[in-house]
Write a protein that holds these residues in place. Structure first.
Motif, PDB file in Angstrom:
ATOM      1  N   TRP A  71     -12.345  17.040 -10.363  1.00 18.82           N
ATOM      2  CA  TRP A  71     -11.574  15.935  -9.777  1.00 18.82           C
ATOM      3  C   TRP A  71     -10.083  16.124 -10.006  1.00 18.82           C
ATOM      4  N   LEU A  72      -9.683  16.603 -11.193  1.00 21.64           N
ATOM      5  CA  LEU A  72      -8.271  16.857 -11.446  1.00 21.64           C
ATOM      6  C   LEU A  72      -7.705  17.848 -10.440  1.00 21.64           C
ATOM      7  N   LEU A  73      -8.486  18.886 -10.142  1.00 17.52           N
ATOM      8  CA  LEU A  73      -8.043  19.887  -9.175  1.00 17.52           C
ATOM      9  C   LEU A  73      -7.908  19.287  -7.779  1.00 17.52           C
ATOM     10  N   ILE A  74      -8.878  18.480  -7.379  1.00 17.39           N
ATOM     11  CA  ILE A  74      -8.825  17.847  -6.055  1.00 17.39           C
ATOM     12  C   ILE A  74      -7.726  16.799  -6.006  1.00 17.39           C
ATOM     13  N   ASP A  75      -7.541  16.064  -7.112  1.00 21.33           N
ATOM     14  CA  ASP A  75      -6.564  14.982  -7.127  1.00 21.33           C
ATOM     15  C   ASP A  75      -5.142  15.502  -6.975  1.00 21.33           C
ATOM     16  N   MET A  76      -4.862  16.671  -7.565  1.00 19.66           N
ATOM     17  CA  MET A  76      -3.486  17.172  -7.483  1.00 19.66           C
ATOM     18  C   MET A  76      -3.247  17.937  -6.183  1.00 19.66           C
ATOM     19  N   THR A  77      -4.259  18.083  -5.345  1.00 17.96           N
ATOM     20  CA  THR A  77      -4.084  18.736  -4.043  1.00 17.96           C
ATOM     21  C   THR A  77      -4.362  17.732  -2.922  1.00 17.96           C
ATOM     22  N   ALA A  78      -5.634  17.584  -2.570  1.00 15.07           N
ATOM     23  CA  ALA A  78      -5.990  16.690  -1.464  1.00 15.07           C
ATOM     24  C   ALA A  78      -5.631  15.247  -1.779  1.00 15.07           C
ATOM     25  N   GLY A  79      -5.851  14.820  -3.030  1.00 13.01           N
ATOM     26  CA  GLY A  79      -5.519  13.448  -3.397  1.00 13.01           C
ATOM     27  C   GLY A  79      -4.036  13.158  -3.253  1.00 13.01           C
ATOM     28  N   THR A  80      -3.202  14.125  -3.641  1.00 11.44           N
ATOM     29  CA  THR A  80      -1.758  13.950  -3.508  1.00 11.44           C
ATOM     30  C   THR A  80      -1.346  13.869  -2.040  1.00 11.44           C
ATOM     31  N   VAL A  81      -1.945  14.714  -1.200  1.00 15.34           N
ATOM     32  CA  VAL A  81      -1.609  14.710   0.223  1.00 15.34           C
ATOM     33  C   VAL A  81      -1.956  13.370   0.865  1.00 15.34           C
ATOM     34  N   VAL A  82      -3.143  12.853   0.578  1.00 12.77           N
ATOM     35  CA  VAL A  82      -3.550  11.577   1.173  1.00 12.77           C
ATOM     36  C   VAL A  82      -2.663  10.443   0.666  1.00 12.77           C
ATOM     37  N   ALA A  83      -2.321  10.456  -0.633  1.00 10.64           N
ATOM     38  CA  ALA A  83      -1.448   9.415  -1.173  1.00 10.64           C
ATOM     39  C   ALA A  83      -0.060   9.479  -0.544  1.00 10.64           C
ATOM     40  N   LEU A  84       0.461  10.693  -0.314  1.00 17.85           N
ATOM     41  CA  LEU A  84       1.765  10.831   0.333  1.00 17.85           C
ATOM     42  C   LEU A  84       1.724  10.347   1.780  1.00 17.85           C
ATOM     43  N   LEU A  85       0.629  10.630   2.472  1.00 22.21           N
ATOM     44  CA  LEU A  85       0.489  10.129   3.843  1.00 22.21           C
ATOM     45  C   LEU A  85       0.517   8.605   3.859  1.00 22.21           C
ATOM     46  N   ALA A 122       0.829  -1.207   0.000  1.00 22.74           N
ATOM     47  CA  ALA A 122       0.000   0.000   0.000  1.00 22.74           C
ATOM     48  C   ALA A 122       0.862   1.255   0.000  1.00 22.74           C
ATOM     49  N   ALA A 123       1.995   1.232   0.724  1.00 22.52           N
ATOM     50  CA  ALA A 123       2.891   2.385   0.743  1.00 22.52           C
ATOM     51  C   ALA A 123       3.483   2.638  -0.637  1.00 22.52           C
ATOM     52  N   ALA A 124       3.916   1.573  -1.310  1.00 20.44           N
ATOM     53  CA  ALA A 124       4.459   1.732  -2.663  1.00 20.44           C
ATOM     54  C   ALA A 124       3.394   2.275  -3.620  1.00 20.44           C
ATOM     55  N   ARG A 125       2.188   1.792  -3.475  1.00 17.89           N
ATOM     56  CA  ARG A 125       1.103   2.288  -4.327  1.00 17.89           C
ATOM     57  C   ARG A 125       0.766   3.739  -4.008  1.00 17.89           C
ATOM     58  N   GLY A 126       0.868   4.104  -2.734  1.00 19.37           N
ATOM     59  CA  GLY A 126       0.641   5.497  -2.372  1.00 19.37           C
ATOM     60  C   GLY A 126       1.643   6.423  -3.034  1.00 19.37           C
ATOM     61  N   LEU A 127       2.923   6.002  -3.081  1.00 14.93           N
ATOM     62  CA  LEU A 127       3.943   6.814  -3.757  1.00 14.93           C
ATOM     63  C   LEU A 127       3.629   6.939  -5.238  1.00 14.93           C
ATOM     64  N   TRP A 128       3.242   5.825  -5.853  1.00 16.37           N
ATOM     65  CA  TRP A 128       2.910   5.870  -7.285  1.00 16.37           C
ATOM     66  C   TRP A 128       1.740   6.817  -7.535  1.00 16.37           C
ATOM     67  N   LEU A 129       0.718   6.746  -6.680  1.00  9.15           N
ATOM     68  CA  LEU A 129      -0.453   7.608  -6.853  1.00  9.15           C
ATOM     69  C   LEU A 129      -0.098   9.076  -6.654  1.00  9.15           C
ATOM     70  N   ALA A 130       0.787   9.354  -5.693  1.00 15.48           N
ATOM     71  CA  ALA A 130       1.193  10.746  -5.474  1.00 15.48           C
ATOM     72  C   ALA A 130       1.891  11.305  -6.704  1.00 15.48           C
ATOM     73  N   ILE A 131       2.767  10.497  -7.305  1.00 14.77           N
ATOM     74  CA  ILE A 131       3.453  10.946  -8.519  1.00 14.77           C
ATOM     75  C   ILE A 131       2.463  11.119  -9.665  1.00 14.77           C
TER      76      ILE A 131
END
Length: 425
Positions: free
Chosen positions: A110-124, A9-18
């Motif tokens: 969604w693009l706007l949310i994904d590159m902000t809140a979505g990125t933060v959650v994926a990085l966490l 899940a951590a590796a996938r979170g990094l991929w999603l953040a990128i």
């Protein structure tokens, strides 16, 4: 097992953040610029392919949500008609249809949310476990060059200045590791849930799609009913009615010949009797075509078995229905099976057919399989397209698997409830 799941899940979170930073920011920027150029005409040409890329990006995220976290995100897009106009006119029409779709603007949001809140959650989802490992690395002595070079190093809320404080950092790192093992899969799922809030259709969109579907199926039902009435009228006019008229004329002739030529009158009476028997047989066939008596009296299972006996093929029927569906549903299912058997006999070159009828999870499920040549499709104008329209009236679906060379498997599913078996007359 839990640790392995957290690491994945951590590796996938990094991929999603990128992906959220690179993909969503790029598409959002290009799409906003393209929309801004629509009044100048250039945006009309660039917007449709960009929206196609955005939808592909969103669909890929839907696929990952289902595979990685079990989060199902339905498609909200309106179906686009086939391109019938070429050139600039067709491009303008397609751009207009895409911009009128509410899902297009929800994708942009969604693009706007994904590159902000979505990125933060994926990085966490990614940083918890590596941050926990960092505490242990500090305790192994790496704190010394860091502190000597930059002074006090803060690990969480602990100022690392000595070996003892580095040991406290290691203890805190254990806490982050434990938290990461349990929280990382949850945070990964939270990322997809944030996306689902914008990528899934709203209740209003679902209702609009439902109304559109019901409108189309209602039109299909009306057209089917009108065609069926015309068929019945034609069969009555050309068949039983014509025989009854001829029989009436024969009886009039018999009446005139009764005293003059009894032998001829007797011959005409025999012909009239035969004609009446044929008219009665045609009326029975017509009634059976409208609603077979065995279907009304015995139910779908026995009606399909009776239908199988009349086919020139070898048909095996497996029917397990603990009750009766509503009469319109039974009738639709019966005639769908009848059409499928007719197609198998006429076009597939099959020798054997297997029919399975059962009720499961609130739906009537029917599978018709033959060993024919395959290649069947529900193209417009075929018998299968008519079956598809008939089933659509009941929210039913028809799925066809018919590779060239066979076999052909047609699956029907009609949502319905079963009642207790109706008593036979």
């Amino acid at each position: 097992m839990r640790v392995r799941k957290a690491l994945v899940a951590a590796a996938r979170g990094l991929w999603l953040a990128i992906a959220s930073l690179a993909g969503s920011i790029t598409l959002f920027t290009l799409l906003v610029v393209s929309l801004a150029f629509i009044p100048l005409g250039l945006g009309v040409l660039t917007t449709p392919p960009l929206l196609g890329a955005v939808r592909a990006h969103a669909n890929h995220r839907r696929l990952m949500a289902a595979r990685w976290s079990g989060v199902q995100i339905p498609l909200p897009y309106r179906p686009l008609p086939p391109d019938r106009r070429g050139g600039v006119v067709g491009v303008v029409e397609r751009c207009s249809l895409l911009l009128k779709d509410p899902a297009t603007w929800r994708d942009l949001l969604w693009l706007l949310i994904d590159m902000t809140a979505g990125t933060v959650v994926a990085l966490l989802a990614f940083v918890l476990m590596p941050y926990g490992v960092e505490g242990w690395v500090l305790a192994l002595g790496t704190w010394r060059p860091i502190v000597h070079a930059a002074g006090t190093y803060w690990y969480g809320f602990i100022p690392v200045t000595s070996q003892s404080t580095a040991n406290y950092a290691a203890l805190l790192g254990c806490g982050f590791l434990v938290l990461g093992v349990f929280a990382t899969p949850v945070l990964l799922r939270a990322h997809f849930l944030v996306g689902r809030a914008f990528l899934a259709p709203t209740p209003r969109m679902t209702l609009a799609e439902r109304v559109q579907h019901l409108t189309e199926t209602r039109h299909d039902a009306v057209d089917t009913s009108a065609a069926e009435l015309r068929r019945i009228e034609r069969d009555l006019h050309d068949g039983a009615q014509a025989r009854l008229v001829a029989m009436g004329m024969s009886l009039g002739t018999v009446e005139a010949l009764m005293e003059k030529d009894p032998a001829k009158a007797k011959e005409l009476l025999a012909a009239a009797r035969a004609s009446s028997a044929e008219a009665l047989a045609e009326l029975r066939d017509l009634v059976r075509g409208i609603h077979p008596p065995v279907l009304a009296e015995r139910g779908l299972g026995d009606a399909v078995r009776a239908l199988a006996l009349r086919m020139p093929l070898s048909v095996e029927v497996e029917a397990d229905l603990p009750g009766r569906a509503d009469e319109p549903v039974e009738s639709a299912a019966y005639f769908a099976i009848s059409e499928l058997l007719t197609n198998a006999a006429k076009h597939s070159g099959a020798e054997r057919v297997w029919i399975d009828v059962h009720h499961d999870s609130g739906a009537l499920r029917i599978t018709v399989t033959d060993d024919g040549e395959g290649g069947a499709s529900a193209a417009e104008g075929s018998g299968l397209s008519g079956v598809q329209r008939r089933l659509g009236t009941f929210d039913g679906v028809l799925a066809i698997s018919s590779p060239v060379g066979g076999p052909t498997m047609v699956t029907i599913e009609i949502p319905c409830r079963l009642s207790a078996p109706r008593p036979t007359a």
